[in-house]
Enzyme design. Sequence first.
Site, PDB file in Angstrom:
ATOM      1  N   HIS A  61      -5.602   3.645  -1.535  1.00 25.83           N
ATOM      2  CA  HIS A  61      -6.925   4.011  -1.009  1.00 25.83           C
ATOM      3  C   HIS A  61      -7.226   5.450  -1.402  1.00 25.83           C
ATOM      4  O   HIS A  61      -6.503   6.367  -1.004  1.00 25.83           O
ATOM      5  CB  HIS A  61      -6.885   3.852   0.524  1.00 25.83           C
ATOM      6  CG  HIS A  61      -8.194   4.112   1.208  1.00 25.83           C
ATOM      7  ND1 HIS A  61      -8.317   4.058   2.578  1.00 25.83           N
ATOM      8  CD2 HIS A  61      -9.413   4.413   0.733  1.00 25.83           C
ATOM      9  CE1 HIS A  61      -9.583   4.306   2.916  1.00 25.83           C
ATOM     10  NE2 HIS A  61     -10.258   4.546   1.802  1.00 25.83           N
TER      11      HIS A  61
ATOM     12  N   ARG B  99      -9.291   8.233  -0.514  1.00 24.63           N
ATOM     13  CA  ARG B  99     -10.205   8.624   0.562  1.00 24.63           C
ATOM     14  C   ARG B  99     -11.062   9.805   0.120  1.00 24.63           C
ATOM     15  O   ARG B  99     -10.665  10.606  -0.718  1.00 24.63           O
ATOM     16  CB  ARG B  99      -9.413   9.002   1.817  1.00 24.63           C
ATOM     17  CG  ARG B  99      -8.653   7.838   2.424  1.00 24.63           C
ATOM     18  CD  ARG B  99      -8.015   8.254   3.738  1.00 24.63           C
ATOM     19  NE  ARG B  99      -9.033   8.478   4.748  1.00 24.63           N
ATOM     20  CZ  ARG B  99      -9.330   7.616   5.720  1.00 24.63           C
ATOM     21  NH1 ARG B  99      -8.666   6.490   5.845  1.00 24.63           N
ATOM     22  NH2 ARG B  99     -10.274   7.892   6.592  1.00 24.63           N
TER      23      ARG B  99
ATOM     24  N   HIS C   4      -3.427  -4.545   7.936  1.00 25.18           N
ATOM     25  CA  HIS C   4      -3.550  -3.381   8.813  1.00 25.18           C
ATOM     26  C   HIS C   4      -2.628  -3.523  10.014  1.00 25.18           C
ATOM     27  O   HIS C   4      -2.769  -4.447  10.808  1.00 25.18           O
ATOM     28  CB  HIS C   4      -4.977  -3.124   9.312  1.00 25.18           C
ATOM     29  CG  HIS C   4      -5.137  -1.697   9.758  1.00 25.18           C
ATOM     30  ND1 HIS C   4      -5.578  -0.709   8.919  1.00 25.18           N
ATOM     31  CD2 HIS C   4      -4.835  -1.097  10.911  1.00 25.18           C
ATOM     32  CE1 HIS C   4      -5.564   0.443   9.562  1.00 25.18           C
ATOM     33  NE2 HIS C   4      -5.115   0.226  10.778  1.00 25.18           N
ATOM     34  N   GLY C   5      -1.691  -2.602  10.096  1.00 21.41           N
ATOM     35  CA  GLY C   5      -0.794  -2.556  11.251  1.00 21.41           C
ATOM     36  C   GLY C   5       0.251  -3.658  11.272  1.00 21.41           C
ATOM     37  O   GLY C   5       0.878  -3.890  12.305  1.00 21.41           O
TER      38      GLY C   5
ATOM     39  N   GLU D  29     -10.891  -9.390   3.305  1.00 20.72           N
ATOM     40  CA  GLU D  29      -9.607  -8.995   3.891  1.00 20.72           C
ATOM     41  C   GLU D  29      -9.847  -8.840   5.383  1.00 20.72           C
ATOM     42  O   GLU D  29     -10.644  -7.994   5.812  1.00 20.72           O
ATOM     43  CB  GLU D  29      -9.082  -7.686   3.292  1.00 20.72           C
ATOM     44  CG  GLU D  29      -7.753  -7.302   3.946  1.00 20.72           C
ATOM     45  CD  GLU D  29      -7.102  -6.058   3.365  1.00 20.72           C
ATOM     46  OE1 GLU D  29      -7.450  -5.659   2.225  1.00 20.72           O
ATOM     47  OE2 GLU D  29      -6.247  -5.477   4.055  1.00 20.72           O
TER      48      GLU D  29
ATOM     49  N   ARG E  36       3.582  18.867   1.837  1.00 17.86           N
ATOM     50  CA  ARG E  36       4.116  20.055   1.179  1.00 17.86           C
ATOM     51  C   ARG E  36       3.353  20.435  -0.087  1.00 17.86           C
ATOM     52  O   ARG E  36       3.698  21.403  -0.748  1.00 17.86           O
ATOM     53  CB  ARG E  36       5.580  19.789   0.780  1.00 17.86           C
ATOM     54  CG  ARG E  36       6.550  19.952   1.901  1.00 17.86           C
ATOM     55  CD  ARG E  36       6.623  21.422   2.304  1.00 17.86           C
ATOM     56  NE  ARG E  36       7.488  21.598   3.446  1.00 17.86           N
ATOM     57  CZ  ARG E  36       8.799  21.774   3.378  1.00 17.86           C
ATOM     58  NH1 ARG E  36       9.405  21.772   2.222  1.00 17.86           N
ATOM     59  NH2 ARG E  36       9.485  21.936   4.463  1.00 17.86           N
TER      60      ARG E  36
ATOM     61  N   HIS F 128       1.023   6.141   1.996  1.00 20.01           N
ATOM     62  CA  HIS F 128       1.767   7.070   2.854  1.00 20.01           C
ATOM     63  C   HIS F 128       2.981   7.698   2.185  1.00 20.01           C
ATOM     64  O   HIS F 128       3.574   8.624   2.732  1.00 20.01           O
ATOM     65  CB  HIS F 128       2.069   6.416   4.194  1.00 20.01           C
ATOM     66  CG  HIS F 128       0.792   6.148   4.935  1.00 20.01           C
ATOM     67  ND1 HIS F 128      -0.103   7.156   5.212  1.00 20.01           N
ATOM     68  CD2 HIS F 128       0.213   5.004   5.369  1.00 20.01           C
ATOM     69  CE1 HIS F 128      -1.164   6.639   5.809  1.00 20.01           C
ATOM     70  NE2 HIS F 128      -0.993   5.331   5.919  1.00 20.01           N
TER      71      HIS F 128
ATOM     72  N   ASN G 138       0.852  -1.182   0.000  1.00 22.33           N
ATOM     73  CA  ASN G 138       0.000   0.000   0.000  1.00 22.33           C
ATOM     74  C   ASN G 138       0.901   1.250   0.000  1.00 22.33           C
ATOM     75  O   ASN G 138       1.695   1.432   0.930  1.00 22.33           O
ATOM     76  CB  ASN G 138      -0.896  -0.041   1.251  1.00 22.33           C
ATOM     77  CG  ASN G 138      -1.834   1.135   1.339  1.00 22.33           C
ATOM     78  OD1 ASN G 138      -1.435   2.265   1.052  1.00 22.33           O
ATOM     79  ND2 ASN G 138      -3.066   0.903   1.736  1.00 22.33           N
TER      80      ASN G 138
ATOM     81  N   ARG H 103      -6.785  12.907   1.515  1.00 21.40           N
ATOM     82  CA  ARG H 103      -5.673  13.352   2.377  1.00 21.40           C
ATOM     83  C   ARG H 103      -4.326  12.817   1.907  1.00 21.40           C
ATOM     84  O   ARG H 103      -3.302  13.391   2.215  1.00 21.40           O
ATOM     85  CB  ARG H 103      -5.928  12.977   3.838  1.00 21.40           C
ATOM     86  CG  ARG H 103      -5.754  11.515   4.135  1.00 21.40           C
ATOM     87  CD  ARG H 103      -5.865  11.255   5.614  1.00 21.40           C
ATOM     88  NE  ARG H 103      -7.230  11.490   6.088  1.00 21.40           N
ATOM     89  CZ  ARG H 103      -7.764  10.828   7.100  1.00 21.40           C
ATOM     90  NH1 ARG H 103      -7.070   9.945   7.762  1.00 21.40           N
ATOM     91  NH2 ARG H 103      -9.007  11.058   7.473  1.00 21.40           N
TER      92      ARG H 103
ATOM     93  N   GLY I 203       1.306  -1.343   4.377  1.00 17.07           N
ATOM     94  CA  GLY I 203       1.688  -0.020   3.902  1.00 17.07           C
ATOM     95  C   GLY I 203       2.540   0.772   4.868  1.00 17.07           C
ATOM     96  O   GLY I 203       3.726   0.986   4.645  1.00 17.07           O
TER      97      GLY I 203
ATOM     98  N   THR J 154      -7.049   6.432  10.439  1.00 12.09           N
ATOM     99  CA  THR J 154      -6.899   5.372   9.455  1.00 12.09           C
ATOM    100  C   THR J 154      -8.189   4.557   9.486  1.00 12.09           C
ATOM    101  O   THR J 154      -9.113   4.904  10.221  1.00 12.09           O
ATOM    102  CB  THR J 154      -5.651   4.518   9.754  1.00 12.09           C
ATOM    103  OG1 THR J 154      -5.556   3.472   8.791  1.00 12.09           O
ATOM    104  CG2 THR J 154      -5.712   3.908  11.151  1.00 12.09           C
ATOM    105  N   THR J 155      -8.249   3.508   8.678  1.00  9.00           N
ATOM    106  CA  THR J 155      -9.477   2.705   8.635  1.00  9.00           C
ATOM    107  C   THR J 155      -9.547   1.896   9.934  1.00  9.00           C
ATOM    108  O   THR J 155      -8.824   0.930  10.105  1.00  9.00           O
ATOM    109  CB  THR J 155      -9.452   1.790   7.400  1.00  9.00           C
ATOM    110  OG1 THR J 155      -9.092   2.588   6.282  1.00  9.00           O
ATOM    111  CG2 THR J 155     -10.797   1.160   7.156  1.00  9.00           C
TER     112      THR J 155
ATOM    113  N   GLU K 212      -8.641   0.515  -3.043  1.00 11.32           N
ATOM    114  CA  GLU K 212      -9.490   0.538  -1.841  1.00 11.32           C
ATOM    115  C   GLU K 212     -10.395   1.750  -1.918  1.00 11.32           C
ATOM    116  O   GLU K 212      -9.913   2.881  -2.066  1.00 11.32           O
ATOM    117  CB  GLU K 212      -8.640   0.683  -0.583  1.00 11.32           C
ATOM    118  CG  GLU K 212      -7.856  -0.524  -0.211  1.00 11.32           C
ATOM    119  CD  GLU K 212      -7.081  -0.281   1.076  1.00 11.32           C
ATOM    120  OE1 GLU K 212      -7.285   0.751   1.746  1.00 11.32           O
ATOM    121  OE2 GLU K 212      -6.257  -1.131   1.395  1.00 11.32           O
TER     122      GLU K 212
HETATM  123  N1  PXP Z   1      -5.776  -3.056   4.276  1.00 15.19           N
HETATM  124  C1  PXP Z   1      -6.721  -2.103   4.292  1.00 15.19           C
HETATM  125  C2  PXP Z   1      -8.087  -2.438   3.833  1.00 15.19           C
HETATM  126  C3  PXP Z   1      -6.409  -0.796   4.705  1.00 15.19           C
HETATM  127  O1  PXP Z   1      -7.362   0.154   4.702  1.00 15.19           O
HETATM  128  C4  PXP Z   1      -5.084  -0.508   5.086  1.00 15.19           C
HETATM  129  C5  PXP Z   1      -4.724   0.876   5.524  1.00 15.19           C
HETATM  130  O2  PXP Z   1      -4.909   1.767   4.492  1.00 15.19           O
HETATM  131  C6  PXP Z   1      -4.121  -1.531   5.012  1.00 15.19           C
HETATM  132  C7  PXP Z   1      -4.506  -2.804   4.641  1.00 15.19           C
HETATM  133  C8  PXP Z   1      -2.682  -1.294   5.329  1.00 15.19           C
HETATM  134  O3  PXP Z   1      -2.498  -0.995   6.666  1.00 15.19           O
HETATM  135  P1  PXP Z   1      -1.084  -0.456   7.138  1.00 15.19           P
HETATM  136  O4  PXP Z   1      -0.840   0.838   6.434  1.00 15.19           O
HETATM  137  O5  PXP Z   1      -1.262  -0.310   8.618  1.00 15.19           O
HETATM  138  O6  PXP Z   1      -0.072  -1.502   6.769  1.00 15.19           O
END
Ligand code: PXP
Length: 239
Positions: A44, A46, A189-190, A152, A19, A11, A8, A50, A211, A101-102, A71
């Site tokens: 993603h 959004r 996620h995380g 997921e 900037r 970021h 992902n 952002r 990500g 975040t989500t 996403e």
């Molecule tokens: N999967 C989904 C559906 C997400 O929304 C995110 C965060 O955007 C991630 C995975 C990745 O999470 P992380 O950035 O914490 O690795």
Amino acid sequence: MHQRLYVNVDHVATIRQARRTDEPDPVAAAALCEEAGADGITAHLREDRRHMQDADIESLARSVRTVFNLEIANTAAMVGLALRLHPFQVTLVPERREEVTTEGGLDVTRDPAGLASSIERLRGAGIRVSLFIDPDATRVRASHALGAHAIELHTGTYAHHPGDGPALAALRDASRIGAGLGLAVHAGHGLTVRNVGPVAAIPEVEELNIGHHLVSRAVFAGLGAAVREMRGAMDAARP
Ligand code: PXP
């Protein structure tokens, strides 16, 4: 079996948006991730834009050579965009503007008709559909009933409470139930290099979406080289 790593790149865009300039470019970052072995690229879009901007998504949809996992929230505008750009996969995620975040999975029991209709439209266009859900049996079964190809599983609770505890058990159980129903099972996620092992070891989990940690690690892996590069540019300019 090879487990897919989808990177992902949101970021990378977060840093650029700090900037409102043109670097770092998430599209170039995606190409680098692919070169390094990523099996797919995730982004993603959004509602508040952002990090990723519309132009980034358009560009990723054209330039990703592996597969693109878009996403989006289940809104008419986002589904319309997906139908136009035709990514390999759409992951439907919940979205609240104020969240950092989500934060939780999609509530698949709320507005099932609306979700089912979006899933059908995306499927009809030949797009693979994944639903980002909390690891619980009711949501897994509901996702199957709605016609998704994949789920997921949200690994956020596990990421906060890693180790062989209830959060990992919930991921294992939901994975087994999902695969038993014929759903492809993804997770994310995380996740970090420190906590990924037990999730990567769940046999049914065929894809991980990661990500923030990768972009964070990249800062430390690359900052020394960036400073040396700048030192060199300054020294070269001095008489
Ligand atoms: N999967 C989904 C559906 C997400 O929304 C995110 C965060 O955007 C991630 C995975 C990745 O999470 P992380 O950035 O914490 O690795």
